[in-house]
Design a protein around this motif. Structure first.
Motif, PDB file in Angstrom:
ATOM      1  N   VAL A   1       0.840  -1.201   0.000  1.00  0.00           N
ATOM      2  CA  VAL A   1       0.000   0.000   0.000  1.00  0.00           C
ATOM      3  C   VAL A   1       0.874   1.250   0.000  1.00  0.00           C
ATOM      4  O   VAL A   1       0.604   2.222  -0.727  1.00  0.00           O
ATOM      5  CB  VAL A   1      -0.959  -0.007   1.201  1.00  0.00           C
ATOM      6  N   ASN A   2       1.933   1.252   0.790  1.00  0.00           N
ATOM      7  CA  ASN A   2       2.834   2.404   0.840  1.00  0.00           C
ATOM      8  C   ASN A   2       3.423   2.709  -0.533  1.00  0.00           C
ATOM      9  O   ASN A   2       3.479   3.865  -0.964  1.00  0.00           O
ATOM     10  CB  ASN A   2       3.947   2.140   1.850  1.00  0.00           C
ATOM     11  N   ARG A   3       3.890   1.667  -1.234  1.00  0.00           N
ATOM     12  CA  ARG A   3       4.508   1.889  -2.541  1.00  0.00           C
ATOM     13  C   ARG A   3       3.464   2.316  -3.579  1.00  0.00           C
ATOM     14  O   ARG A   3       3.761   3.146  -4.448  1.00  0.00           O
ATOM     15  CB  ARG A   3       5.235   0.631  -3.003  1.00  0.00           C
ATOM     16  N   ALA A   4       2.264   1.767  -3.502  1.00  0.00           N
ATOM     17  CA  ALA A   4       1.196   2.212  -4.396  1.00  0.00           C
ATOM     18  C   ALA A   4       0.881   3.681  -4.149  1.00  0.00           C
ATOM     19  O   ALA A   4       0.729   4.469  -5.103  1.00  0.00           O
ATOM     20  CB  ALA A   4      -0.053   1.354  -4.193  1.00  0.00           C
ATOM     21  N   GLU A   5       0.813   4.067  -2.894  1.00  0.00           N
ATOM     22  CA  GLU A   5       0.487   5.452  -2.573  1.00  0.00           C
ATOM     23  C   GLU A   5       1.598   6.409  -2.990  1.00  0.00           C
ATOM     24  O   GLU A   5       1.327   7.558  -3.382  1.00  0.00           O
ATOM     25  CB  GLU A   5       0.199   5.568  -1.076  1.00  0.00           C
ATOM     26  N   ASP A   6       2.835   5.956  -2.950  1.00  0.00           N
ATOM     27  CA  ASP A   6       3.940   6.790  -3.408  1.00  0.00           C
ATOM     28  C   ASP A   6       3.778   7.134  -4.888  1.00  0.00           C
ATOM     29  O   ASP A   6       4.088   8.258  -5.304  1.00  0.00           O
ATOM     30  CB  ASP A   6       5.273   6.079  -3.176  1.00  0.00           C
ATOM     31  N   VAL A   7       3.295   6.184  -5.675  1.00  0.00           N
ATOM     32  CA  VAL A   7       3.054   6.434  -7.096  1.00  0.00           C
ATOM     33  C   VAL A   7       1.797   7.283  -7.279  1.00  0.00           C
ATOM     34  O   VAL A   7       1.773   8.231  -8.084  1.00  0.00           O
ATOM     35  CB  VAL A   7       2.934   5.108  -7.863  1.00  0.00           C
ATOM     36  N   MET A   8       0.760   6.976  -6.542  1.00  0.00           N
ATOM     37  CA  MET A   8      -0.496   7.717  -6.677  1.00  0.00           C
ATOM     38  C   MET A   8      -0.301   9.202  -6.422  1.00  0.00           C
ATOM     39  O   MET A   8      -0.898  10.051  -7.110  1.00  0.00           O
ATOM     40  CB  MET A   8      -1.535   7.139  -5.705  1.00  0.00           C
ATOM     41  N   GLU A   9       0.539   9.538  -5.468  1.00  0.00           N
ATOM     42  CA  GLU A   9       0.787  10.944  -5.135  1.00  0.00           C
ATOM     43  C   GLU A   9       1.344  11.723  -6.329  1.00  0.00           C
ATOM     44  O   GLU A   9       1.105  12.936  -6.455  1.00  0.00           O
ATOM     45  CB  GLU A   9       1.761  11.030  -3.963  1.00  0.00           C
ATOM     46  N   LYS A  10       2.054  11.032  -7.217  1.00  0.00           N
ATOM     47  CA  LYS A  10       2.693  11.690  -8.358  1.00  0.00           C
ATOM     48  C   LYS A  10       1.732  11.903  -9.526  1.00  0.00           C
ATOM     49  O   LYS A  10       2.098  12.552 -10.506  1.00  0.00           O
ATOM     50  CB  LYS A  10       3.890  10.849  -8.830  1.00  0.00           C
ATOM     51  N   TYR A  11       0.527  11.350  -9.455  1.00  0.00           N
ATOM     52  CA  TYR A  11      -0.441  11.459 -10.540  1.00  0.00           C
ATOM     53  C   TYR A  11      -1.776  11.992 -10.009  1.00  0.00           C
ATOM     54  O   TYR A  11      -2.780  11.272  -9.961  1.00  0.00           O
ATOM     55  CB  TYR A  11      -0.646  10.099 -11.205  1.00  0.00           C
ATOM     56  N   PRO A  12      -1.818  13.271  -9.597  1.00  0.00           N
ATOM     57  CA  PRO A  12      -3.050  13.805  -8.996  1.00  0.00           C
ATOM     58  C   PRO A  12      -4.246  13.808  -9.942  1.00  0.00           C
ATOM     59  O   PRO A  12      -5.391  13.699  -9.478  1.00  0.00           O
ATOM     60  CB  PRO A  12      -2.651  15.230  -8.598  1.00  0.00           C
ATOM     61  N   GLU A  13      -4.007  13.899 -11.250  1.00  0.00           N
ATOM     62  CA  GLU A  13      -5.138  13.881 -12.171  1.00  0.00           C
ATOM     63  C   GLU A  13      -5.777  12.490 -12.235  1.00  0.00           C
ATOM     64  O   GLU A  13      -6.986  12.362 -12.424  1.00  0.00           O
ATOM     65  CB  GLU A  13      -4.688  14.312 -13.562  1.00  0.00           C
ATOM     66  N   GLN A  14      -4.947  11.458 -12.073  1.00  0.00           N
ATOM     67  CA  GLN A  14      -5.451  10.089 -12.090  1.00  0.00           C
ATOM     68  C   GLN A  14      -6.076   9.700 -10.756  1.00  0.00           C
ATOM     69  O   GLN A  14      -7.044   8.920 -10.709  1.00  0.00           O
ATOM     70  CB  GLN A  14      -4.307   9.124 -12.429  1.00  0.00           C
ATOM     71  N   TYR A  15      -5.532  10.267  -9.667  1.00  0.00           N
ATOM     72  CA  TYR A  15      -5.999   9.919  -8.316  1.00  0.00           C
ATOM     73  C   TYR A  15      -6.328  11.205  -7.553  1.00  0.00           C
ATOM     74  O   TYR A  15      -5.630  11.587  -6.602  1.00  0.00           O
ATOM     75  CB  TYR A  15      -4.925   9.115  -7.585  1.00  0.00           C
TER      76      TYR A  15
END
Length: 301
Positions: free
Chosen positions: A276-290
């Motif tokens: 979950v931590n690693r997924a969230e690290d990526v999600m933070e970089k794509y605010p339009e997607q998430y």
């Protein structure tokens, strides 16, 4: 379990990989670790505070998950002997992905075990393409030529002695990252533990505009698949999380006093929290997607 969580993702410190790049000043001998047992028949024999090398005693020869740096090979061999195993008994080498910090020792260990007639080297087909594309690159690190003898098939488990190993392609860090899942039973207690290795938790290749991501042919769609896979796999039941780099579960700061006590690593949260931590690290970089993103499992400070 009600214990305070001791394992979690921590940003990499200055570690073995850094020390060997700082050739004259790095002091890699300050970044070594003993062999330690992580499952009834599994040990980390990497010998350093950076990349793990997992030894599986299958009862029908030894298997290794990753091989570490060329310059940690002496540590791997020493750690294997220190816990009573002979590197000449290695029959299979399973590479999580093609990057040199995981594969530099593959050819050398294979030769020590008697060559490809006696020791197989496994990799995903996706990463074999990258292995060949970058085979003669000297940056970020060179790698002795090795021949992949077998490819993973996620529909066909690998059976070796007491272990049945299932694989899963997990693109993200590279397009061919492979993860491993198997059960390990302690004959003395009768308990069986579900073990897992995620083959590539490094998220930098998935950041927008990443030069390394361009080199790896990683796209935003790859990153989104990584997030989806991680969040789905985080819900899979795993008792022993075998991180491929020690910082991914902050093991370096949480070594057991008894390096033979694998139960130290039995948790109901480590696998879930790391993914979950690693997924969230990526999600933070794509605010339009998430757009509704918020951290739920932050890094350990």
């Amino acid at each position: 379990m009600t214990e305070t969580k001791r394992f979690g993702y921590k940003k990499p410190k200055y570690r073995y990989g850094n020390s060997i790049r700082d050739y004259f000043t790095g002091n890699p001998w300050d970044h070594t670790e003993p062999a330690y047992r992580v499952g009834p028949h599994v040990w980390n024999v990497g010998g350093n505070d950076d990349v793990a090398v997992y030894l599986l005693d299958t009862g029908e020869g030894l298997a290794l998950i990753d091989t570490g740096y060329e310059r940690t090979l002496y540590l791997v061999i020493d750690r294997m002997y220190s816990i009573g195993f002979n590197p000449r008994d290695v029959k299979k080498i399973f590479l999580t992905h093609y990057h040199g910090d995981h594969s530099q020792g593959a050819r050398l260990l294979q030769e020590l075990a008697g060559g490809k007639e006696h020791c197989e080297i496994w990799l995903s087909k996706e990463d074999e393409l990258m292995h060949q594309e970058t085979a003669f690159d000297t940056t970020p690190m060179p790698c002795l030529p090795y021949e992949v003898t077998n490819f993973y098939d996620d529909d066909t488990p690998i059976k070796m002695g007491r272990f049945t190993i299932r694989t899963k392609l997990c693109p993200g860090h590279t397009l061919g990252v492979t993860s491993f899942f198997f059960d390990d039973t302690d004959e003395e207690t009768g308990k069986t533990y579900r073990c897992a290795v995620h083959g590539g938790m490094g998220t930098g290749t998935m950041y927008p505009g990443s030069d390394m991501g361009v080199r790896e042919h990683v796209t935003p769609e790859t990153a989104f698949r990584f997030v989806k896979d991680c969040l789905e796999m985080a819900e899979w039941p795993v008792d022993i999380n075998m991180s491929s780099h020690l910082n991914q579960t902050n093991i370096d700061e949480n070594m057991p006093e008894d390096t033979n006590d694998y139960t130290w690593f039995v948790t109901d949260y480590s696998w879930h929290d790391m993914l979950v931590n690693r997924a969230e690290d990526v999600m933070e970089k794509y605010p339009e997607q998430y757009p509704d993103f918020k951290w739920t499992v932050p890094n350990i400070q």
